[in-house]
Design an enzyme around this catalytic site. Structure first.
Site, mmCIF file in Angstrom:
data_model
loop_
_atom_site.group_PDB
_atom_site.id
_atom_site.type_symbol
_atom_site.label_atom_id
_atom_site.label_comp_id
_atom_site.label_asym_id
_atom_site.label_seq_id
_atom_site.Cartn_x
_atom_site.Cartn_y
_atom_site.Cartn_z
ATOM 1 N N GLY A 1 -4.142 10.164 -4.042
ATOM 2 C CA GLY A 1 -4.837 8.946 -4.449
ATOM 3 C C GLY A 1 -5.099 8.069 -3.246
ATOM 4 O O GLY A 1 -4.374 8.134 -2.244
ATOM 5 N N GLN B 1 -6.907 0.573 1.448
ATOM 6 C CA GLN B 1 -6.225 1.447 2.403
ATOM 7 C C GLN B 1 -7.134 1.954 3.509
ATOM 8 O O GLN B 1 -6.662 2.542 4.488
ATOM 9 C CB GLN B 1 -5.597 2.649 1.683
ATOM 10 C CG GLN B 1 -4.479 2.250 0.738
ATOM 11 C CD GLN B 1 -3.860 3.492 0.123
ATOM 12 O OE1 GLN B 1 -4.343 4.007 -0.861
ATOM 13 N NE2 GLN B 1 -2.772 3.971 0.722
ATOM 14 N N CYS C 1 3.368 6.648 -0.111
ATOM 15 C CA CYS C 1 2.060 5.996 0.017
ATOM 16 C C CYS C 1 1.508 6.315 1.399
ATOM 17 O O CYS C 1 2.242 6.255 2.379
ATOM 18 C CB CYS C 1 2.224 4.483 -0.148
ATOM 19 S SG CYS C 1 0.682 3.571 0.018
ATOM 20 N N LEU C 2 0.235 6.667 1.459
ATOM 21 C CA LEU C 2 -0.384 6.998 2.747
ATOM 22 C C LEU C 2 -0.294 5.825 3.727
ATOM 23 O O LEU C 2 -0.320 6.029 4.934
ATOM 24 C CB LEU C 2 -1.855 7.390 2.552
ATOM 25 C CG LEU C 2 -2.116 8.679 1.768
ATOM 26 C CD1 LEU C 2 -3.607 8.885 1.587
ATOM 27 C CD2 LEU C 2 -1.490 9.883 2.455
ATOM 28 N N HIS D 1 -0.026 3.424 -9.450
ATOM 29 C CA HIS D 1 0.092 3.197 -8.010
ATOM 30 C C HIS D 1 -1.227 2.663 -7.423
ATOM 31 O O HIS D 1 -1.233 1.690 -6.673
ATOM 32 C CB HIS D 1 0.507 4.510 -7.331
ATOM 33 C CG HIS D 1 0.701 4.431 -5.847
ATOM 34 N ND1 HIS D 1 1.930 4.570 -5.243
ATOM 35 C CD2 HIS D 1 -0.185 4.234 -4.829
ATOM 36 C CE1 HIS D 1 1.788 4.454 -3.924
ATOM 37 N NE2 HIS D 1 0.506 4.261 -3.652
ATOM 38 N N GLU D 2 -2.343 3.299 -7.811
ATOM 39 C CA GLU D 2 -3.646 2.896 -7.238
ATOM 40 C C GLU D 2 -4.120 1.550 -7.791
ATOM 41 O O GLU D 2 -4.686 0.736 -7.054
ATOM 42 C CB GLU D 2 -4.703 3.979 -7.466
ATOM 43 C CG GLU D 2 -4.377 5.347 -6.847
ATOM 44 C CD GLU D 2 -3.916 5.279 -5.397
ATOM 45 O OE1 GLU D 2 -4.393 4.413 -4.640
ATOM 46 O OE2 GLU D 2 -3.059 6.104 -5.026
ATOM 47 N N HIS E 1 -2.412 -1.120 -5.953
ATOM 48 C CA HIS E 1 -3.024 -1.352 -4.636
ATOM 49 C C HIS E 1 -4.143 -2.386 -4.740
ATOM 50 O O HIS E 1 -4.284 -3.252 -3.876
ATOM 51 C CB HIS E 1 -3.650 -0.051 -4.099
ATOM 52 C CG HIS E 1 -2.748 0.726 -3.191
ATOM 53 N ND1 HIS E 1 -2.199 0.212 -2.046
ATOM 54 C CD2 HIS E 1 -2.321 2.008 -3.257
ATOM 55 C CE1 HIS E 1 -1.466 1.141 -1.451
ATOM 56 N NE2 HIS E 1 -1.521 2.244 -2.169
#
Ligand code: NI
Length: 171
Positions: free
Chosen positions: A46, A51, A93-94, A135-136, A139
């Site tokens: 994701g 990000q 998380c990236l 999660h997204e 963000h």
């Protein structure tokens, strides 16, 4: 094009992203393509627009990490409308590379969002997909998964990140 992933510490990750009002444009199509490309390059399931430094309410998800085109999901202006059950599992998380922690999330989650043409749809996901929806969407509200951890665990990660920043290993 592949965008570099913005790392924790950049204020763009902790602010409310802006609602998308223009749909069906070549610019949006290109942006979505770039988001998938950037996500695959980073080997994520994701990615949210903040990000890659763009504060807009757009996220892409692909639980197959590029293996199955049918699993590509675009969420524009998403809202979580239903959460059922609970699941415990590791989450990363990236934007916070090198860390993973156990996070309790809903097990079955329904999201309402718009697609690239501006059409509203609802989708229900379980397990990893449910986790990705939450999660997204977090963000896009300026919220990172570490905000769901205990203060102790969160502070430990913050301290480690600060050390990496000082060493120039977090950019
Ligand atoms: Ni993330």
């Amino acid at each position: 094009m592949t965008y570099p992933i913005v790392k924790y510490g950049d204020p763009v990750l902790e602010k409310q992203a802006e609602t998308v009002t223009e749909f069906g444009t070549p610019e949006l199509e290109k942006f979505l393509e770039d988001m998938f490309e950037s996500m695959y390059a980073a080997k994520g399931v994701g990615l949210a627009a903040p990000q890659i430094g763009v504060s807009r309410r757009i996220a892409v998800i692909d639980c197959s990490v590029g293996e199955n085109p049918a699993e590509k999901i675009v969420l524009i202006n998403p809202e979580i409308i239903r959460v059922e059950g609970k699941q415990k599992g590791e989450e990363g998380c990236l934007s916070i590379p090198g860390f993973r922690e156990e996070v309790v999330r809903g097990q079955k989650v329904t999201v309402r969002a718009q697609n690239a043409r501006g059409e509203t749809f609802e989708m229900t996901g379980e397990d990893l997909l449910a986790r990705a929806f939450l999660h997204e969407t977090d963000h896009l509200n300026g919220r990172l998964y570490i905000s769901h951890l205990s203060a102790l665990k969160r502070d430990l990660i913050k301290r480690k990140v600060r050390k990496l920043q000082k060493a120039g290993e977090w950019a």
